[in-house]
Design a protein around this motif. Sequence first.
Motif, PDB file in Angstrom:
ATOM      1  N   LYS A 128      44.293  49.652  45.502  1.00 25.41           N
ATOM      2  CA  LYS A 128      43.831  50.302  44.277  1.00 25.41           C
ATOM      3  C   LYS A 128      42.694  51.272  44.608  1.00 25.41           C
ATOM      4  CE  LYS A 128      43.358  47.542  40.857  1.00 25.41           C
ATOM      5  NZ  LYS A 128      42.797  46.492  39.969  1.00 25.41           N
ATOM      6  N   ARG A 129      42.715  52.441  43.991  1.00 23.96           N
ATOM      7  CA  ARG A 129      41.677  53.439  44.208  1.00 23.96           C
ATOM      8  C   ARG A 129      40.437  53.115  43.376  1.00 23.96           C
ATOM      9  NH1 ARG A 129      44.508  57.190  42.854  1.00 23.96           N
ATOM     10  NH2 ARG A 129      45.125  58.102  44.856  1.00 23.96           N
ATOM     11  N   ASP A 161      32.602  47.983  42.236  1.00 26.88           N
ATOM     12  CA  ASP A 161      33.674  47.231  42.875  1.00 26.88           C
ATOM     13  C   ASP A 161      34.808  46.964  41.890  1.00 26.88           C
ATOM     14  OD1 ASP A 161      34.932  45.628  44.869  1.00 26.88           O
ATOM     15  OD2 ASP A 161      34.100  43.826  43.942  1.00 26.88           O
ATOM     16  N   HIS A 162      36.038  46.833  42.435  1.00 23.17           N
ATOM     17  CA  HIS A 162      37.149  46.360  41.613  1.00 23.17           C
ATOM     18  C   HIS A 162      36.885  44.911  41.215  1.00 23.17           C
ATOM     19  CE1 HIS A 162      39.341  49.934  42.469  1.00 23.17           C
ATOM     20  NE2 HIS A 162      39.529  49.653  43.743  1.00 23.17           N
ATOM     21  N   SER A 163      37.286  44.539  40.021  1.00 28.19           N
ATOM     22  CA  SER A 163      36.988  43.209  39.507  1.00 28.19           C
ATOM     23  C   SER A 163      37.940  42.149  40.045  1.00 28.19           C
ATOM     24  CB  SER A 163      37.059  43.213  37.970  1.00 28.19           C
ATOM     25  OG  SER A 163      36.105  44.112  37.435  1.00 28.19           O
ATOM     26  N   TYR A 169      36.677  48.326  52.111  1.00 26.11           N
ATOM     27  CA  TYR A 169      36.355  49.728  51.912  1.00 26.11           C
ATOM     28  C   TYR A 169      35.958  50.391  53.232  1.00 26.11           C
ATOM     29  CZ  TYR A 169      35.863  48.230  47.011  1.00 26.11           C
ATOM     30  OH  TYR A 169      36.067  47.702  45.764  1.00 26.11           O
ATOM     31  N   ARG A 170      35.931  51.726  53.178  1.00 29.05           N
ATOM     32  CA  ARG A 170      35.433  52.511  54.298  1.00 29.05           C
ATOM     33  C   ARG A 170      34.662  53.710  53.761  1.00 29.05           C
ATOM     34  NH1 ARG A 170      38.819  55.739  59.088  1.00 29.05           N
ATOM     35  NH2 ARG A 170      36.966  56.312  60.302  1.00 29.05           N
ATOM     36  N   ASN A 240      32.492  42.176  42.114  1.00 33.05           N
ATOM     37  CA  ASN A 240      32.534  42.422  40.663  1.00 33.05           C
ATOM     38  C   ASN A 240      31.306  43.158  40.139  1.00 33.05           C
ATOM     39  OD1 ASN A 240      34.927  40.927  40.674  1.00 33.05           O
ATOM     40  ND2 ASN A 240      33.883  39.028  40.096  1.00 33.05           N
ATOM     41  N   ASP A 241      30.594  43.842  41.015  1.00 32.17           N
ATOM     42  CA  ASP A 241      29.350  44.487  40.590  1.00 32.17           C
ATOM     43  C   ASP A 241      29.289  45.894  41.185  1.00 32.17           C
ATOM     44  OD1 ASP A 241      26.919  44.835  39.408  1.00 32.17           O
ATOM     45  OD2 ASP A 241      25.909  43.190  40.446  1.00 32.17           O
ATOM     46  N   SER A 242      28.291  46.648  40.777  1.00 30.87           N
ATOM     47  CA  SER A 242      28.048  47.961  41.368  1.00 30.87           C
ATOM     48  C   SER A 242      27.128  47.795  42.565  1.00 30.87           C
ATOM     49  CB  SER A 242      27.437  48.918  40.347  1.00 30.87           C
ATOM     50  OG  SER A 242      26.212  48.410  39.861  1.00 30.87           O
TER      51      SER A 242
END
Length: 326
Positions: A128-129, A161-163, A169-170, A240-242
Amino acid sequence: MKNYIYYLSILFATLLVASCENELPFNLKENPPKLVINALLNADSLTNTLYLNLTGRESTTHVKEAAIEVRVNGKLTESLRPLPPQTDNDNQCRFKLTSHFNPGDAIRIDAFTDDGEHHAWAEVIVPKRLEKIINIDTLTVPITQSGYTQNYLRYRITFKDHSNENNFYRLIVDKQITATQYNDEKDEWVTQTHHDYQFIAREDIVLTDGQPSTGDDEDSGLFDTAKNLYGVFDNTRFRNDSYTMTVYNRADPLGYSSYVDNVQVVIRLSSITETEFYYLKALNLIDSDAYDETFNEPIKFPSNVHGGTGILGVSTEVSQTIHIGK
């Protein structure tokens, strides 16, 4: 990118440490070459490249005649033959993929040699993007390295982040310097864009896997750990957070004596597969000054290829461009 396939060398290292009284028989004929698939696909690009090789006794060897089939969600989208050699001495077997990939797609690639001796395949799901890069804050700050203090551009990159998922990630910091240079062969001025992907991540707790450091730590030699050269990380520390990530680079066009037309930095955040994450972490170690093949154990690279070895990865990305000027 360097490609290291050390599967046979791992076996040899095991045999060397065995005592003379317990020697293990080894027959090369019982360990025939395997087909190596190597491709890190970008779903946001229409020009992806896949490489084929064969494992060898000491290093990989080239595949002479082969073909691949690309399937997306079970549907055949491409049947490809190798690209023509780029130079007279170029024996690398490579394929150009133009299939379109979307998040959630199941990609399967089958590779065959014309002699019928090898068939290998791999399948991955397009991750998922990320929704977007929320913000990038920049500031010029002094950074000390190896006893020298110079001005660097600091980037504070915020994303979410995706939930409820384990995500990988990179980060890619792509400094692009567009410069006009004189080409002696063509006897004319030519404008080209140069790419520099180096950045400093030593202060960021996520990019350092929980082991941030300072310039003094690096100079002391007490923290001789592998650097995150490929900018890979997971969401363990911000699930689940930024998160706001901090990195630095030299944003000026230092080292180019030609006429610089423009400097810009493209910040890319890619969602990658788990296999690609561990593959690039292994490359971080093998390409680091902290690794010595004489004293360290051999590194085993992950593989998701069936009937052979290697890696098939795929990523999606979001990006933001920062214009620096000349």
